[in-house]
Design a protein around this motif. Structure first.
Motif, PDB file in Angstrom:
ATOM      1  N   PRO A 130      -1.608   6.593  26.993  1.00  0.00           N
ATOM      2  CA  PRO A 130      -2.917   6.274  27.576  1.00  0.00           C
ATOM      3  C   PRO A 130      -2.931   6.401  29.094  1.00  0.00           C
ATOM      4  CG  PRO A 130      -2.249   4.578  26.014  1.00  0.00           C
ATOM      5  CD  PRO A 130      -1.088   5.490  26.178  1.00  0.00           C
ATOM      6  N   ARG A 131      -1.807   5.990  29.709  1.00  0.00           N
ATOM      7  CA  ARG A 131      -1.709   6.048  31.160  1.00  0.00           C
ATOM      8  C   ARG A 131      -1.795   7.503  31.637  1.00  0.00           C
ATOM      9  NH1 ARG A 131      -2.701   3.391  35.129  1.00  0.00           N
ATOM     10  NH2 ARG A 131      -1.984   4.418  37.017  1.00  0.00           N
ATOM     11  N   GLN A 132      -1.077   8.386  30.920  1.00  0.00           N
ATOM     12  CA  GLN A 132      -1.060   9.792  31.319  1.00  0.00           C
ATOM     13  C   GLN A 132      -2.429  10.433  31.125  1.00  0.00           C
ATOM     14  OE1 GLN A 132       2.018  11.958  29.326  1.00  0.00           O
ATOM     15  NE2 GLN A 132       1.727  13.747  30.642  1.00  0.00           N
ATOM     16  N   ALA A 133      -3.116  10.029  30.046  1.00  0.00           N
ATOM     17  CA  ALA A 133      -4.462  10.547  29.806  1.00  0.00           C
ATOM     18  C   ALA A 133      -5.368  10.205  30.984  1.00  0.00           C
ATOM     19  CB  ALA A 133      -5.017   9.973  28.512  1.00  0.00           C
ATOM     20  N   GLN A 134      -5.237   8.957  31.470  1.00  0.00           N
ATOM     21  CA  GLN A 134      -6.032   8.532  32.625  1.00  0.00           C
ATOM     22  C   GLN A 134      -5.758   9.409  33.833  1.00  0.00           C
ATOM     23  OE1 GLN A 134      -5.283   4.484  33.665  1.00  0.00           O
ATOM     24  NE2 GLN A 134      -6.671   3.693  32.111  1.00  0.00           N
ATOM     25  N   VAL A 135      -4.458   9.636  34.077  1.00  0.00           N
ATOM     26  CA  VAL A 135      -4.069  10.433  35.240  1.00  0.00           C
ATOM     27  C   VAL A 135      -4.612  11.851  35.116  1.00  0.00           C
ATOM     28  CG1 VAL A 135      -2.105  11.391  36.479  1.00  0.00           C
ATOM     29  CG2 VAL A 135      -2.036   9.032  35.689  1.00  0.00           C
TER      30      VAL A 135
END
Lengths: 267, 420
Positions: A83-88
């Motif tokens: 999820p964090r990478q998707a945000q980035v």
């Protein structure tokens, strides 16, 4: 699949999925799914329960890893690890159950996971100013950003959830059942909000059960059934009957019936 | 009305956060009282029940035994309360996550015993002994975090296991002697039992604390005003600063009739202040509250939940170890009864009585301090009035039950008035 209308979007495609498959043990949740969203376009993802909508959303948002398939963002092949990478990367998701922290205030929720800092300290002033700017740009009706989320109404909570998706200035926004728990007026508010996202040039993926909502705001409608693409409509071309038929899987029968009838007229 | 005129003068540039017409004017005395009353009705009790309780306890004991509020008693109370207070501070962190640690007492006893064996029996330096004690605490915290995040063992279960295991560890480490006395000239005993700061330094600290408080508040108000945001009524700031200064100065004067501020209490107070700042002002603290409020939401927001658990369990066990070491210093001895059930439940009770919710996501570092002061007051008061220790346990149990009941009731009031 043959039943798909293959008119390529004219505008620039932001997110494109090809041949995405995902299986859980003995269940093939997604089979060879493809999906394209362009900037300034609302694509509705519809389907019955268990059609694979939520799985697809979770694959795009990095919660699940696909077993096969290719995801491209702005023409570049990407791997969404979490999820964090998707945000980035610029993919924001508004989950069905909102995923807000009731004990934190609106500002804290909006910037959760992406707090603005001065040195080691949270910059509350900058965050509060940015929160007001963001909420005003969405014409959101939140009286105060320093009250806990628990004291907001359903529509206000949905607004905060959507506004939070915009904090990292994403390219793609996915909304999972944004109107499911809302009243008539609040639903209209959220639909307005979705149109504002599109007008701001974002690519929007809308997952919904509600045909009226889908037909009100979507540009294209993609139908999933049993984990496969079954149909794709431009919203002008789609009637509710056709949509329902595609969702329930009765579409073959309807088409067959039509052809039979036409054949009868010719013969 | 001066406030009304002021509000009208400030009308043209309305602050960005006050533009909604539904907001009620909150500047001035009457609206402030209204707001306070509404908060109470909405179940947002804050530390009000504890402060009221403390006032009642002090009044009752003072009427029975006037020596209860003497300088000597108060100074002794700070010395004996601080070690358990440090342990309670770790409990606050764990409770904020909605977890529990039942083993803090055993951990404190075990680490103190390890330190005592190293220093007294093996002859290492006190620094090595203290460092070893803290490191053992850290290691226990890491073990707990692994059990919780990797294996999914509930904190209630692994800390109950820890309660038994580390009590066993204490007995094993102490061996057949059963008691190790620390020499009274050791630096730990000198710090914890006989360490008091000079009166001049104490008054300097009172000035410095007030100055830093006022400075940071004024700076914060300046920044908000520059960004076009509203500020609370400035009179509150003045009143708070005056109350802070007067309170601290009076306490300092009163305590220095006897020995004054003990170093071990100041260590505890410093830890509380630092922890409060970490919780409210840093990303780590914000994420801790988020995980305690809604773990799934926190995970989806990209917060590394496992790391939050790791940091909290490590801090809790390390603080428990530090509390145990200080307790050993205050009592000048480590025995088989060090950190047994009494310490455990007192630390947990202190955190809850101070106002940290058992349900996670709600509380503050200061609740450890408030809670331990209440419990220490009850204990000292009952001791001074020659009440049997059986009654002391019953009273502490009753107070804990009362605190949890208030927590539950205010939680219900919050959800019915939409404050979650």
């Amino acid at each position: 699949m043959s039943s798909l209308t293959k008119d390529a979007p004219v505008r620039d495609v932001v997110l494109s999925l090809a041949g995405v498959s995902k299986r859980f043990g003995a269940v093939q949740a997604l089979t060879d799914v493809h999906l394209e969203v362009a900037a300034g376009e609302v694509v509705a993802l519809v389907g019955d329960n268990g059609a694979g909508k939520s799985t697809l959303v979770k694959v795009i948002s990095g919660v699940y890893q696909p077993d096969a398939g290719d995801i491209e963002l702005a023409g570049r092949h990407i791997h969404v690890g979490g999820p964090r990478q998707a945000q980035v990367l610029g993919i924001a998701t508004v989950f069905q159950d909102l995923a807000l922290c009731d004990n934190l205030d609106v500002v804290a929720n909006l910037f959760l996971g992406q707090e603005r800092l001065v040195g080691p300290v949270i910059n509350e002033v900058e965050m509060e100013t940015a929160a007001w700017k963001l909420l005003r740009s969405l014409s959101a009706k939140i009286p105060s950003v320093r009250i806990p989320i628990a004291s907001l109404s359903g529509g206000q909570r949905q607004t905060v959830a959507i506004a939070r998706a915009l904090v990292g200035s994403p390219k793609v926004v996915m909304l999972d059942e944004p109107t499911a728990a809302l009243g008539v007026a609040q639903t209209a508010e959220v639909l307005n909000l979705i149109e504002r996202l599109r007008d701001n040039g974002l690519a929007v993926i809308l997952v919904s059960h509600n045909m009226a909502d889908v037909q009100a705001v979507a540009d294209r409608i993609v139908v999933l059934r049993l984990g496969r693409n079954t149909a794709e409509f431009r919203v002008e071309d789609a009637t509710t009957e056709e949509l329902v038929a595609a969702i329930t899987g009765a579409s073959d029968n309807v088409v067959a019936a039509r052809q039979q009838r036409k054949g009868g007229e010719h013969g | 009305m001066a406030e009304v005129k002021e509000a009208q003068e400030a009308l043209p540039p309305v602050p960005a956060d006050l533009q909604d017409e539904r907001l009620i004017n909150q500047v001035g005395l009457v609206p402030a009282l209204h707001q306070f009353w509404n908060r109470l009705r909405g179940g947002d009790l804050g530390s009000l029940p504890v402060v009221l309780g403390l006032l009642i306890i002090c009044t009752v004991f003072y009427l029975i035994e006037p020596r209860f509020l003497s300088s000597f008693t108060l100074v002794s109370m700070t010395v004996f309360a601080a070690p358990v207070g440090i342990i309670a501070l770790g409990i606050v962190l764990v409770l904020l996550l909605g977890e529990i640690d039942l083993s803090v007492g055993s951990v404190s006893g075990f680490t103190a015993a390890c330190m005592a064996v190293l220093v007294v029996n093996e002859g290492t330096s006190m620094f090595v002994g203290l460092a070893a004690g803290i490191l053992i605490g850290v290691a226990i915290g890491v073990l707990y975090a692994v059990l919780h995040t990797q294996l999914g063992v509930p904190s209630f279960v692994f800390s109950l296991a820890g309660l038994l295991a580390f009590q066993g560890g204490l007995l094993y480490v102490l061996g057949k002697d059963g008691t190790i006395n620390l020499p009274s000239d050791s630096s730990l005993v000198q710090f914890a039992k006989f360490g008091f700061i000079s009166e001049g330094l104490a008054y300097f600290l009172v000035f410095a604390i007030t100055a830093v408080y006022v400075g940071s508040q004024v700076w914060g108000r300046y920044r908000r005003e520059k960004a076009g945001l509203s500020n609370s009524w400035w009179v509150w700031l003045v009143l708070k600063a005056v109350a802070l200064f007067a309170g601290l100065a009076w306490l300092t004067w009163y305590l220095y009739i006897d020995r004054g501020w003990s170093k071990v209490w100041l260590l505890f107070a410093a830890l509380v202040v630092v922890m409060d700042l970490l919780l409210r002002k840093t990303k780590w603290g914000r994420h801790l509250f988020a995980v305690g409020g809604n773990e799934e939401a926190a995970r989806r927001a990209g917060i590394k939940v496992d790391r939050t658990y790791l940091s909290v369990f490590v801090l809790c066990s390390a603080l428990a170890a530090l509390g145990g070491l200080m307790s050993a210093g205050v009592l000048t001895t480590v025995s088989q009864s060090s950190g047994t059930t009494d310490t455990n439940l007192t630390a947990i009770a202190a955190a809850v009585i101070g106002g940290t919710s058992l349900f996670g996501g709600r509380g503050s570092a200061y609740s450890a301090m408030l809670g331990i002061v209440v419990l220490q007051a009850i204990q000292t008061g009952l001791n001074m009035t020659n009440v049997d220790s059986s009654v002391r346990f019953m009273v502490t149990g009753g107070v804990l039950l009362l605190a949890v009941a208030i927590d539950s009731i205010s939680r219900r009031a919050r959800s019915s008035s939409g404050r979650g």
